[in-house]
Scaffold this motif. Sequence first.
Motif, PDB file in Angstrom:
ATOM      1  N   VAL A   1      15.800 -30.380 -34.712  1.00 15.19           N
ATOM      2  CA  VAL A   1      16.108 -31.633 -35.298  1.00 15.19           C
ATOM      3  C   VAL A   1      14.944 -31.630 -36.283  1.00 15.19           C
ATOM      4  O   VAL A   1      13.668 -31.167 -36.197  1.00 15.19           O
ATOM      5  CB  VAL A   1      15.481 -32.519 -34.093  1.00 15.19           C
ATOM      6  N   GLY A   2      15.280 -32.416 -37.370  1.00 13.64           N
ATOM      7  CA  GLY A   2      14.310 -32.778 -38.305  1.00 13.64           C
ATOM      8  C   GLY A   2      13.661 -34.017 -38.274  1.00 13.64           C
ATOM      9  O   GLY A   2      13.086 -34.206 -37.182  1.00 13.64           O
ATOM     10  N   ASN A   3      13.327 -34.623 -39.222  1.00 13.18           N
ATOM     11  CA  ASN A   3      12.681 -36.033 -39.078  1.00 13.18           C
ATOM     12  C   ASN A   3      13.744 -37.070 -38.764  1.00 13.18           C
ATOM     13  O   ASN A   3      14.524 -37.682 -39.656  1.00 13.18           O
ATOM     14  CB  ASN A   3      12.051 -36.536 -40.505  1.00 13.18           C
ATOM     15  N   LEU A   4      13.578 -37.366 -37.682  1.00 10.30           N
ATOM     16  CA  LEU A   4      14.323 -38.704 -37.209  1.00 10.30           C
ATOM     17  C   LEU A   4      13.573 -39.916 -37.002  1.00 10.30           C
ATOM     18  O   LEU A   4      12.410 -39.960 -36.523  1.00 10.30           O
ATOM     19  CB  LEU A   4      14.818 -38.193 -35.591  1.00 10.30           C
TER      20      LEU A   4
ATOM     21  N   CYS B   1       6.238 -30.991 -19.874  1.00 15.42           N
ATOM     22  CA  CYS B   1       6.627 -32.282 -19.819  1.00 15.42           C
ATOM     23  C   CYS B   1       7.084 -32.972 -21.063  1.00 15.42           C
ATOM     24  O   CYS B   1       8.102 -33.652 -20.884  1.00 15.42           O
ATOM     25  CB  CYS B   1       5.827 -33.079 -18.912  1.00 15.42           C
ATOM     26  N   PHE B   2       6.262 -32.970 -22.070  1.00 12.99           N
ATOM     27  CA  PHE B   2       6.751 -33.445 -23.265  1.00 12.99           C
ATOM     28  C   PHE B   2       7.762 -32.788 -23.564  1.00 12.99           C
ATOM     29  O   PHE B   2       8.766 -33.789 -24.259  1.00 12.99           O
ATOM     30  CB  PHE B   2       5.641 -33.141 -24.541  1.00 12.99           C
ATOM     31  N   TYR B   3       8.244 -31.677 -23.484  1.00  9.94           N
ATOM     32  CA  TYR B   3       9.475 -31.074 -24.158  1.00  9.94           C
ATOM     33  C   TYR B   3      10.521 -31.852 -23.022  1.00  9.94           C
ATOM     34  O   TYR B   3      11.741 -32.009 -23.665  1.00  9.94           O
ATOM     35  CB  TYR B   3       9.302 -29.534 -23.843  1.00  9.94           C
ATOM     36  N   CYS B   4      10.424 -31.928 -21.864  1.00  6.11           N
ATOM     37  CA  CYS B   4      11.426 -32.346 -21.154  1.00  6.11           C
ATOM     38  C   CYS B   4      11.633 -33.840 -21.427  1.00  6.11           C
ATOM     39  O   CYS B   4      12.955 -34.130 -21.668  1.00  6.11           O
ATOM     40  CB  CYS B   4      11.179 -32.359 -19.609  1.00  6.11           C
ATOM     41  N   PHE B   5      10.849 -34.659 -21.576  1.00  7.75           N
ATOM     42  CA  PHE B   5      11.044 -36.020 -22.481  1.00  7.75           C
ATOM     43  C   PHE B   5      11.578 -36.047 -23.496  1.00  7.75           C
ATOM     44  O   PHE B   5      12.400 -36.860 -24.004  1.00  7.75           O
ATOM     45  CB  PHE B   5       9.656 -36.814 -22.561  1.00  7.75           C
ATOM     46  N   ASP B   6      11.339 -35.111 -24.692  1.00  7.19           N
ATOM     47  CA  ASP B   6      11.979 -34.881 -25.996  1.00  7.19           C
ATOM     48  C   ASP B   6      13.608 -34.900 -25.603  1.00  7.19           C
ATOM     49  O   ASP B   6      14.240 -35.280 -26.252  1.00  7.19           O
ATOM     50  CB  ASP B   6      11.527 -33.741 -26.851  1.00  7.19           C
TER      51      ASP B   6
ATOM     52  N   LEU C   1      15.153 -35.382 -22.867  1.00  3.24           N
ATOM     53  CA  LEU C   1      16.155 -36.406 -22.463  1.00  3.24           C
ATOM     54  C   LEU C   1      16.319 -37.544 -23.245  1.00  3.24           C
ATOM     55  O   LEU C   1      17.251 -38.065 -23.562  1.00  3.24           O
ATOM     56  CB  LEU C   1      15.321 -36.659 -21.261  1.00  3.24           C
ATOM     57  N   TYR C   2      15.242 -37.852 -24.345  1.00  4.07           N
ATOM     58  CA  TYR C   2      15.080 -39.032 -25.142  1.00  4.07           C
ATOM     59  C   TYR C   2      16.261 -38.807 -26.151  1.00  4.07           C
ATOM     60  O   TYR C   2      17.135 -39.538 -26.495  1.00  4.07           O
ATOM     61  CB  TYR C   2      13.964 -38.948 -25.888  1.00  4.07           C
ATOM     62  N   CYS C   3      16.407 -37.261 -26.656  1.00  2.00           N
ATOM     63  CA  CYS C   3      17.237 -36.911 -27.731  1.00  2.00           C
ATOM     64  C   CYS C   3      18.831 -37.265 -27.093  1.00  2.00           C
ATOM     65  O   CYS C   3      19.704 -37.576 -27.763  1.00  2.00           O
ATOM     66  CB  CYS C   3      17.127 -35.610 -28.152  1.00  2.00           C
TER      67      CYS C   3
ATOM     68  N   THR D   1       8.245 -37.748 -36.080  1.00  2.00           N
ATOM     69  CA  THR D   1       9.197 -38.104 -34.851  1.00  2.00           C
ATOM     70  C   THR D   1       8.557 -37.730 -33.568  1.00  2.00           C
ATOM     71  O   THR D   1       7.529 -36.753 -33.583  1.00  2.00           O
ATOM     72  CB  THR D   1      10.261 -37.269 -35.122  1.00  2.00           C
ATOM     73  N   LEU D   2       9.215 -37.999 -32.789  1.00  2.00           N
ATOM     74  CA  LEU D   2       8.620 -37.810 -31.175  1.00  2.00           C
ATOM     75  C   LEU D   2       8.839 -36.272 -30.948  1.00  2.00           C
ATOM     76  O   LEU D   2       8.379 -35.542 -30.000  1.00  2.00           O
ATOM     77  CB  LEU D   2       9.394 -38.422 -30.073  1.00  2.00           C
ATOM     78  N   PHE D   3       9.582 -35.395 -31.770  1.00  2.00           N
ATOM     79  CA  PHE D   3      10.058 -34.098 -31.368  1.00  2.00           C
ATOM     80  C   PHE D   3       8.920 -33.248 -32.297  1.00  2.00           C
ATOM     81  O   PHE D   3       9.392 -31.951 -32.289  1.00  2.00           O
ATOM     82  CB  PHE D   3      11.349 -33.834 -31.742  1.00  2.00           C
ATOM     83  N   ASN D   4       8.091 -33.545 -32.782  1.00  2.00           N
ATOM     84  CA  ASN D   4       7.336 -32.632 -33.409  1.00  2.00           C
ATOM     85  C   ASN D   4       5.835 -32.047 -32.692  1.00  2.00           C
ATOM     86  O   ASN D   4       4.885 -31.394 -33.383  1.00  2.00           O
ATOM     87  CB  ASN D   4       6.619 -33.421 -34.745  1.00  2.00           C
TER      88      ASN D   4
END
Length: 301
Positions: free
Chosen positions: A58-61, A100-105, A107-109, A295-298
């Motif tokens: 994922v890039g800049n979302l 846990c951050f990764y799991c939230f990422d 699920l969010y995506c 983004t939330l995924f960085n």
Amino acid sequence: MGKRRCVPPLEAKLASGCCGVKKPKLCGNSHGAPPGSNSNSSSGPGSQQGGESGVGGVGNLALSPPLARINLTPAVVSPLALRNGVGGCGRNLVVSAEMCFYCFDVLYCHLHGYPQPCPPRFTNDPYPLFVTWKTGRDKRLRGCIGTFSAMNLHSGLREYTLTSALKDSRFPPLTREELPKLFCSVSLLTNFEDAVDYLDWEVGEHGIRIEFVNEKGIKRTATYLPEVAKEQDWDQVQTIDSLLRKGGFKAAITNEFRKTIKLTRYRSEKVTISYSEYISSHQHCYQNGTVHSPTLFNHYS
């Protein structure tokens, strides 16, 4: 007391609810134990199989409007792994808040239709693992599924994030509206050992996995993560009897039958993160009511 041996994780990939109510095909001994450990398991009632894995980066979302309206509060997340971790005293834990951050990422995506996040930075070593979702102030269970097979953490967490959130048969799939109330826990399972008998384990210290033959002659299994018995204020016998019922045993439970149970005990490392802590881990800037930030995924760049 007799001899106790360390037990490697099962070779077959077993998906199990947090109390492991399932009829797996047992494969005996296997290989692929995590470094410095011996195997795996989970917590709470229920079971499920299957799983989903997302691929791609994922890039800049742009953040969706619901996230822009979140009321953010400052939080320091770096000590969370130590604060929430469950493990032996004085040893470094593998589990971390970043998992846990990764799991939230993930699920969010999924819930917002974005591509799955890029691979994280934490170790990709194989471990048996469980992902647990709870909701609300009282932290009601909302999904808990994992595997006793050692999986590489990046793909394993990605798969069981979605499996536990969307495919736990006890609950409807999680929705994006529920995100702000969620808590995510990651449990890595280690140090599997054959117990001498059904009482050869300690409440609050060990997770347990039992194998038994039900009244129909069918082999069944069930598991509880280490925290379950303590949270429910159960003693050993109450925990065993609860696992038997969750595993589908319907006949009278006698002490003689309990002695026929094969019990494996294990430990786990656990970390828990709330959605608000997940959001607060990002440095957001506001301008005219709009979020301007990475983004939330960085987390992993």
